[in-house]
Structures are given as C-alpha cells and as structure tokens.
Design an enzyme around this catalytic site. Structure first.
Site, PDB file in Angstrom:
ATOM      1  N   GLY A  20       0.822  -1.212   0.000  1.00  0.00           N
ATOM      2  CA  GLY A  20       0.000   0.000   0.000  1.00  0.00           C
ATOM      3  C   GLY A  20       0.856   1.262   0.000  1.00  0.00           C
ATOM      4  CG  ASN A  44       0.860 -12.605   3.933  1.00  0.00           C
ATOM      5  OD1 ASN A  44       1.341 -12.746   5.067  1.00  0.00           O
ATOM      6  ND2 ASN A  44       1.592 -12.230   2.909  1.00  0.00           N
ATOM      7  CE1 TYR A  75      -6.576 -12.891  -4.026  1.00  0.00           C
ATOM      8  CE2 TYR A  75      -7.339 -13.258  -6.277  1.00  0.00           C
ATOM      9  CZ  TYR A  75      -7.363 -12.524  -5.103  1.00  0.00           C
ATOM     10  OH  TYR A  75      -8.172 -11.431  -4.997  1.00  0.00           O
ATOM     11  NE  ARG A 132      -1.827 -14.179 -14.867  1.00  0.00           N
ATOM     12  CZ  ARG A 132      -2.372 -13.015 -14.550  1.00  0.00           C
ATOM     13  NH1 ARG A 132      -1.614 -11.956 -14.364  1.00  0.00           N
ATOM     14  NH2 ARG A 132      -3.671 -12.908 -14.411  1.00  0.00           N
TER      15      ARG A 132
HETATM   16  N1  UDP Z   1      -2.788 -10.408 -18.879  1.00  0.00           N
HETATM   17  C1  UDP Z   1      -1.993 -10.432 -20.030  1.00  0.00           C
HETATM   18  N2  UDP Z   1      -0.815  -9.735 -19.989  1.00  0.00           N
HETATM   19  C2  UDP Z   1      -0.386  -9.040 -18.894  1.00  0.00           C
HETATM   20  C3  UDP Z   1      -1.218  -9.028 -17.740  1.00  0.00           C
HETATM   21  C4  UDP Z   1      -2.401  -9.725 -17.768  1.00  0.00           C
HETATM   22  O1  UDP Z   1      -2.330 -11.047 -21.038  1.00  0.00           O
HETATM   23  O2  UDP Z   1       0.704  -8.438 -18.936  1.00  0.00           O
HETATM   24  C5  UDP Z   1      -4.074 -11.130 -18.892  1.00  0.00           C
HETATM   25  C6  UDP Z   1      -4.209 -12.187 -17.797  1.00  0.00           C
HETATM   26  O3  UDP Z   1      -3.710 -13.422 -18.235  1.00  0.00           O
HETATM   27  C7  UDP Z   1      -5.721 -12.198 -17.571  1.00  0.00           C
HETATM   28  C8  UDP Z   1      -6.150 -10.762 -17.887  1.00  0.00           C
HETATM   29  O4  UDP Z   1      -5.092 -10.185 -18.647  1.00  0.00           O
HETATM   30  O5  UDP Z   1      -6.346 -13.058 -18.477  1.00  0.00           O
HETATM   31  C9  UDP Z   1      -6.372  -9.919 -16.654  1.00  0.00           C
HETATM   32  O6  UDP Z   1      -5.255 -10.090 -15.803  1.00  0.00           O
HETATM   33  P1  UDP Z   1      -5.012  -9.228 -14.512  1.00  0.00           P
HETATM   34  O7  UDP Z   1      -3.692  -9.650 -13.939  1.00  0.00           O
HETATM   35  O8  UDP Z   1      -5.197  -7.788 -14.825  1.00  0.00           O
HETATM   36  O9  UDP Z   1      -6.201  -9.623 -13.538  1.00  0.00           O
HETATM   37  P2  UDP Z   1      -6.672 -11.046 -12.953  1.00  0.00           P
HETATM   38  O10 UDP Z   1      -7.611 -11.625 -14.001  1.00  0.00           O
HETATM   39  O11 UDP Z   1      -5.470 -11.885 -12.719  1.00  0.00           O
HETATM   40  O12 UDP Z   1      -7.366 -10.692 -11.701  1.00  0.00           O
END
Ligand code: UDP
Length: 335
Positions: free
Chosen positions: A36, A91, A140, A281
């Site tokens: 934060g 956490n 998560y 990812r």
């Molecule tokens: N994403 C992506 N490239 C990046 C960051 C995120 O393609 O550099 C994709 C990620 O795989 C997901 C979407 O964008 O499908 C949203 O990701 P973010 O991390 O913003 O939020 P989350 O869905 O994890 O809460």
C-alpha cells in the site's frame, strides 16, 4: 460510526476510504505498507501494522471503539500465488484470523470482506452466479474461499455478520485524480497496457491466445474501483440494519478479451500499443463474467461506470499524471 479499514492504503482500499470520508464516517486505516501507499489514504487516522502480528491489530481495537471492519489486507496475484502458496495462505487466512480474533475479543460484529471471482475457478456457466460451484484453480482463490468459510463459522459461533464481495477485475481511478492503481511490480493488464501507451514499456505480453474464446485470449469482466467502493458501503449499511450475512458478486456482466482491452486502450489514448503473444499464465481461467443481479436487487447497487472506455479513460488520466505512481503528485482532475 468508526470503521476500521484493514489494507486501506491499497488500490481498492484507498478508494473505499475516500468514499467513507466523503460520507462523513470516522475511518481508521490499518496497513502494513508492504504494497500500500500512505499517500493513497486521503484522510482519517493511519496506523501502520501487520495482521500477522496479533499485537499490532489488538492495539487498534483496544484504543478505539470499532463498529465495523472492511478487510482488504491480502495478497492478490494469481501468478505469484501459484509459485508461493504458503505466502497466500499465511497472509490471507492466518492474517484474517488474527483480525477476527481481535473482533471477537472486542465485540465487533460486522465485517465486509474483499473476496474474488477466483473463488469460482473455471466456471461451469457464465455469467457466474453466487451459487455456482467454487473450485479455485489457484491458491489465491483458494485462500479467499477458505476465509469465506472461516467467516461463515464465525457468524454461527460468535454472531459476526459478514458480507463477502467477490470482485471480478477492478480497474480505473478516482475522479479527483488523486488516487489510482500503483503496484510494484505491476502485473495487472490495464496498468501495463497504459504504461506501454506512455512509452514506459516496449510492448504488452498477451498471456496465451489459445483459450476457447472468440479471439483466443482470456475474457474478464472489468469493474470501476469507485463502483466497487460504493458496494462496500451499501453492504455495510445492510449489515447495520440487522442484515444477514451474504455473498455478492461484483462485475459489470460484460466480458472483454485481452485483445479487446488493448484495442479500447489504443482508442482512448490515441497511442500505438505493441503486443506479443507469450505462453499462458498459470492458474488463469479462460472466461470470468459476473452476474451482479443479486447485489443490484438486494442492495440497490447501481454501477456508475458501466462503459469500458470510461473505465480505461479514468485509469489513463491517473497514469498520465502519475507515470511513476505515487512518486509523482497529481496535477489534473478527471471529471
Ligand atoms: N494479462 C496479459 N498480460 C499481462 C497481464 C495480464 O495477457 O501483462 C491477462 C491475464 O492473463 C488475464 C487478464 O489479462 O487473463 C487480466 O489479468 P489481470 O492480472 O489484470 O487480472 P486477474 O484476471 O489476474 O485478476
């Protein structure tokens, strides 16, 4: 009413603190400042502390009469949670338990909990309703689902009433231009896209284009951070009027693929944003879209920023004026 906001210096927490202050509530922000920013807390009392230290949080309850808690203090990155599940359970669950122990000891009976769409995992159907199956695909989401269950049993045993808000993808920034999104390192799509528009990154990596979606990239439901903040306040009001504990989804009910978000950002910013396709990812479900009918019906929640271009526009104002996040001061308002 005296409200403790745990994690109130974070992105969604600080926007909620701003709305609470505007409504005249007495706010105590408790934050470890690991992620934060103290500058993001626009008023009220600020206390630095960590939920993993029981004494840190007990001191706050001992010194004040806390009527209700809004709990944001958590780790929230899907990718990181796959690599460090221990960090997430410690956490998010042990830290949360310490907060609940203090609430039991000092007789605080209301809590609004920051939960997530990641509790559902790969959804059985979209839009997702609150009674859909919850089978998280990452630690998560699992850590948040565990805490929802912990809350349920604390209601049964101690009468602690809760509202658990399952956010879809928070985005955008406050209309004052004073606060916005600043993670270090940044991992969220919209800030990364806008940093790329600012020339601070060469290109945006798209995490996979082989998902079962129209253009092959992941689809998410983006919701403005102020609309999220308002939902916390409505949920709190409901608990104050002797409302029962409940779980609510929070999204706009519309899905946008990674490629669509980048296209909207190109239009909003007028900048060329370069992309490259990289591997998926770990832990990412293909499509997450909310049904928010329950919170609309039961709490009269009415999002003010349903348009994705408006959401990205508000984020763009913040990023343009704060290219280094909170290291730079705001210069321009967003109306
Ligand atoms: N994403 C992506 N490239 C990046 C960051 C995120 O393609 O550099 C994709 C990620 O795989 C997901 C979407 O964008 O499908 C949203 O990701 P973010 O991390 O913003 O939020 P989350 O869905 O994890 O809460």
């Amino acid at each position: 009413m005296e409200i403790l906001v745990a994690g109130g210096a974070g992105y969604i927490g600080s926007h909620t603190v701003a709305e609470l202050l505007e409504m005249g509530h007495k706010v105590i922000t408790f934050d470890s400042l690991q992620k934060g920013h103290k500058e993001a807390v626009l008023g009220g009392e600020f206390i630095e502390g960590n939920l993993l230290n029981q004494e840190d949080i007990e001191k706050v309850f001992k010194k004040n009469t806390i009527d209700a808690v809004i709990h944001f203090a958590a780790d929230s990155l899907v990718g990181e949670s796959m690599e460090k599940p221990d960090k997430y359970f410690r956490n998010n669950d042990i830290g949360g338990m310490n907060l609940l122990s203090a609430m039991i000891k000092y007789n605080t009976k209301k809590i609004i909990f920051s939960s997530t769409a990641a509790t559902y995992g790969e959804p059985e159907k979209v839009p997702i309703e609150e009674n859909n199956a919850t089978i998280p695909t990452n630690p998560y989401g699992e850590s948040k689902l565990i805490f929802e269950k912990i809350l349920k049993w604390h209601d049964t045993a101690y009468g602690i009433k809760y509202a658990s808000l399952r956010y879809f993808n928070a985005a955008g920034a406050h209309k004052s231009g004073k606060i916005g999104e600043d993670h270090n390192p940044e991992s969220h799509l919209i800030p990364i896209v806008l940093q790329s528009a600012l020339g601070k990154r060469d290109c945006v990596s798209i995490f996979g284009d082989d998902y079962p979606t129209e253009d092959g990239t992941c689809v998410r439901d983006y919701i403005h951070v102020t609309d999220l903040a308002m939902a916390h306040i409505l949920a709190l009001k409901k608990l104050e009027s002797n409302g029962e504990s409940a779980i609510y989804n929070l999204g706009n009910g519309k899905g946008f693929s990674v490629k669509q978000i980048i296209d909207v950002a190109r239009k909003v910013t007028g900048k060329d944003i370069k992309t490259k396709i990289v591997g998926r990812r770990a832990g990412d479900p293909a499509v997450l879209i909310a049904s928010s009918d329950k919170i609309k019906k039961q709490l009269n929640w009415n999002p003010q920023y349903a348009d994705i271009a408006k959401i990205i526009e508000s984020a763009w104002v913040w990023h343009k004026n704060h290219p280094d996040g909170y290291k730079k001061r705001p210069t321009q308002n967003y109306a």
